[in-house]
Scaffold this motif. Structure first.
Motif, mmCIF file in Angstrom:
data_model
loop_
_atom_site.group_PDB
_atom_site.id
_atom_site.type_symbol
_atom_site.label_atom_id
_atom_site.label_comp_id
_atom_site.label_asym_id
_atom_site.label_seq_id
_atom_site.Cartn_x
_atom_site.Cartn_y
_atom_site.Cartn_z
ATOM 1 N N SER A 125 -17.712 -11.447 20.679
ATOM 2 C CA SER A 125 -18.292 -10.369 21.234
ATOM 3 C C SER A 125 -17.493 -9.190 20.953
ATOM 4 C CB SER A 125 -18.653 -10.364 22.534
ATOM 5 O OG SER A 125 -17.532 -10.899 23.383
ATOM 6 N N ALA A 126 -16.253 -9.169 20.699
ATOM 7 C CA ALA A 126 -15.345 -8.154 20.603
ATOM 8 C C ALA A 126 -14.836 -7.748 19.304
ATOM 9 C CB ALA A 126 -14.022 -8.080 21.791
ATOM 10 N N THR A 127 -14.824 -8.889 18.379
ATOM 11 C CA THR A 127 -14.583 -8.615 17.234
ATOM 12 C C THR A 127 -15.327 -9.092 15.819
ATOM 13 O OG1 THR A 127 -12.256 -9.420 18.077
ATOM 14 C CG2 THR A 127 -12.326 -9.566 15.574
ATOM 15 N N GLN A 128 -14.927 -8.161 14.799
ATOM 16 C CA GLN A 128 -15.884 -8.619 13.616
ATOM 17 C C GLN A 128 -14.802 -8.411 12.511
ATOM 18 O OE1 GLN A 128 -20.007 -6.463 12.887
ATOM 19 N NE2 GLN A 128 -19.128 -5.110 14.510
ATOM 20 N N TYR A 129 -15.108 -9.189 11.255
ATOM 21 C CA TYR A 129 -14.019 -9.315 10.409
ATOM 22 C C TYR A 129 -14.958 -8.648 8.970
ATOM 23 C CZ TYR A 129 -10.890 -12.496 12.364
ATOM 24 O OH TYR A 129 -10.086 -12.976 13.506
ATOM 25 N N LEU A 130 -14.074 -7.956 8.091
ATOM 26 C CA LEU A 130 -14.431 -7.652 6.950
ATOM 27 C C LEU A 130 -13.856 -8.662 6.121
ATOM 28 C CD1 LEU A 130 -15.822 -5.359 5.125
ATOM 29 C CD2 LEU A 130 -13.638 -4.634 4.542
ATOM 30 N N ALA A 131 -14.668 -9.556 5.575
ATOM 31 C CA ALA A 131 -14.232 -10.742 4.676
ATOM 32 C C ALA A 131 -14.418 -10.444 3.279
ATOM 33 C CB ALA A 131 -14.808 -11.959 5.206
ATOM 34 N N ILE A 132 -13.295 -10.794 2.486
ATOM 35 C CA ILE A 132 -13.392 -10.322 0.987
ATOM 36 C C ILE A 132 -13.030 -12.089 0.215
ATOM 37 C CG2 ILE A 132 -12.604 -9.337 -1.100
ATOM 38 C CD1 ILE A 132 -11.652 -7.175 0.645
ATOM 39 N N HIS A 133 -14.097 -12.412 -0.278
ATOM 40 C CA HIS A 133 -13.957 -13.854 -0.581
ATOM 41 C C HIS A 133 -13.714 -14.003 -2.233
ATOM 42 C CE1 HIS A 133 -16.201 -14.600 3.089
ATOM 43 N NE2 HIS A 133 -16.678 -13.596 2.960
ATOM 44 N N GLY A 134 -13.208 -15.196 -2.550
ATOM 45 C CA GLY A 134 -13.079 -15.658 -4.073
ATOM 46 C C GLY A 134 -11.868 -15.664 -4.588
ATOM 47 N N PHE A 135 -10.638 -15.384 -3.857
ATOM 48 C CA PHE A 135 -9.313 -15.551 -4.285
ATOM 49 C C PHE A 135 -9.072 -17.088 -4.422
ATOM 50 C CE2 PHE A 135 -9.555 -11.783 -1.746
ATOM 51 C CZ PHE A 135 -9.352 -10.937 -2.573
ATOM 52 N N LYS A 136 -8.174 -17.352 -5.714
ATOM 53 C CA LYS A 136 -7.782 -18.632 -6.163
ATOM 54 C C LYS A 136 -6.488 -19.012 -5.456
ATOM 55 C CE LYS A 136 -11.430 -19.532 -8.498
ATOM 56 N NZ LYS A 136 -12.423 -20.354 -7.890
#
Length: 476
Positions: free
Chosen positions: A413-424
């Motif tokens: 309820s307090a936190t969101q993530y900006l997530a970047i995916h696909g790193f090896k």
């Protein structure tokens, strides 16, 4: 055959009857309990004394029947073993010497006791009333004591009275469950089984039972429809004017005023509202979804869309509060809607999916194949986060980084993530974080450095909300 129309029709009827069995059982049981709750002490004692008397009589009958059955078996074995002419139809009939027949002996003893009472084996037994009476009293007392000891209080009134609920929250819960069962039965008889008189009986019984406010209006509206369809103008008008006068601003009043307006086109219909709430769910506005679902579950109590709101709420709870809360919410749906598709889906998730997600232990990085780069944002920074997400997506397109993707994921309820995916690898993720910093696509403080985490472990922290445990593990 399963693929025939007849099979489908019978299966549908059986499903509807399963609902009837469930809710009639709840209504009958809870009515019985509430009747006892509202009895005075004298009536309770009289009720259970009568019940105990019936238990004793039944036990006596069962004991005699059991003795007769055992005697018949024993007698047959004795007769076959000692009579060379024995068989299914022995010559000379099937009469036996009296004392070789235990059933006749037992019946004879019972007849003697009923006529003479218990008598000691002494001379002049007929006139030995005093001795016999004392012996009988002792035997009776002994038998009663044995009954009390063996049956563990089953013949005591207090055993039953002590189990009658007395706490107000418990009684209120029983009352609420019974009322909901009556409402569901009214809808099932009306909509699914086409039994209008049974539907009327259950809904009228509901209104007479001082139900919760959320059930009153839909019950009255359904009664209005039932009476109107049956040609009972007096009762249909009674409920029609009640709704128009006392609930003028509701969708039910609107439908009565505009009967030609299709319910699915009504902006206040459950279907239209559910679609709006689901859009909020897709936008990851889970707190809003939970609040709205609670509101509409009460507002549309008994409607076929209520289980859909319940399952959607359970999923939103799982996404925002984690595994334990999700399990509890699914269990509620499965228990309260066992015969609806949503209840069956919740049961399937509980039995087949959740056990595979229960493990909250992190996997070693040596086993990782993909990594994510996480930037934490507060929930109230949603607009800023959306803008940054768009900027990074454009950056990835300009630089032909198709193997990478970016998402906005609610953590709690307090936190969101900006997530970047696909790193090896971790190194590749950290290098990309440095590029973002240099190009000023994302501005962060030193104490808010991004988290690099494998895809498997990212799934675990989203399920179990244990990102701090992961950070502590990484710092060791």
């Amino acid at each position: 055959p399963e693929k025939t129309r007849e099979y489908r029709n019978i299966s549908k009827k059986r499903e509807n009857l399963s609902d009837v069995i469930l809710y009639e059982g709840i209504a009958t049981r809870n009515d019985s309990i509430l009747n006892l709750v509202y009895m005075n002490d004298a009536d309770r004692v009289a009720y259970f004394e009568s019940y105990i008397t019936a238990l004793k009589e039944q036990k006596t009958k069962d004991s005699i029947a059991e003795a007769n059955a055992e005697a018949a078996i024993a007698n047959n074995e004795f007769f076959v073993a000692n009579n060379p002419n024995s068989g299914p139809n022995p010559p000379g009939g099937n009469s036996l010497f009296y004392f070789y027949n235990p059933a006749q002996v037992a019946q004879g003893k019972l007849d003697f006791k009923q006529r003479w009472g218990s008598r000691a084996n002494v001379d002049n037994w007929r006139v030995s009333n005093k001795v016999g009476g004392a012996l009988a009293s002792n035997e009776i007392a002994g038998e009663e004591n044995m009954l009390e000891e063996v049956d563990n209080g089953v013949y005591k009134v207090d055993t039953y009275i002590s189990k009658i609920p007395s706490e107000k929250p418990v009684i209120d819960s029983i009352h609420t469950e019974r009322n909901y069962a009556y409402y569901q039965l009214g809808l099932i008889y009306k909509e699914k089984l086409k039994e209008p008189q049974l539907a009327i009986q259950r809904l009228e019984a509901l209104l007479a039972a001082n139900p919760e406010e959320r059930l009153v209006l839909p019950a009255k509206y359904n009664l209005y429809q039932l009476y109107e369809a049956s040609g009972d103008t007096f009762n249909s008008d009674k409920y029609k004017f009640d709704i128009l006068q006392n609930y003028a601003d509701t969708r039910y009043a609107s439908i009565i005023k505009n009967p030609d307006k299709a319910l699915e086109q009504d902006q206040d219909s459950p279907e239209v509202i559910y679609k709006r709430v689901y859009r909020d769910f897709e936008n990851q506005e889970y707190a809003k979804v939970i609040a709205q679902a609670n509101q509409y579950i009460d507002q549309f109590a008994g409607d076929t869309f209520v289980p859909k709101f319940e399952l959607l709420k359970a999923t939103a709870i799982g996404r925002s509060k984690g595994y334990a809360a999700y399990e509890e919410a699914l269990n509620y749906v499965a228990l309260n809607y066992p015969n609806q598709e949503e209840g069956k889906k919740a049961k399937e998730l509980l039995d087949q999916v959740l056990p595979q997600l229960k493990d909250a232990n992190f996997t070693p990085d040596a086993e990782a194949k993909n990594y994510n780069l996480l930037y934490a944002f507060r929930t109230n920074e949603r607009d800023t986060l959306v803008n940054i997400q768009d900027s990074i997506s454009q950056y990835l397109d300009r630089n032909n980084l198709a193997k990478l993707s970016v998402s906005r994921d609610v953590y709690d309820s307090a936190t969101q993530y900006l997530a970047i995916h696909g790193f090896k690898s971790k190194v590749e993720a950290l290098y990309f974080a440095q590029r973002l910093k240099e190009t000023k696509l994302i501005a962060i403080k030193e104490e808010e450095e991004p988290v690099v985490i494998s895809s498997a472990n990212y799934r675990i922290i989203q399920l179990h909300k244990n990102v701090e445990a992961y950070k502590n593990l990484e710092s060791e």
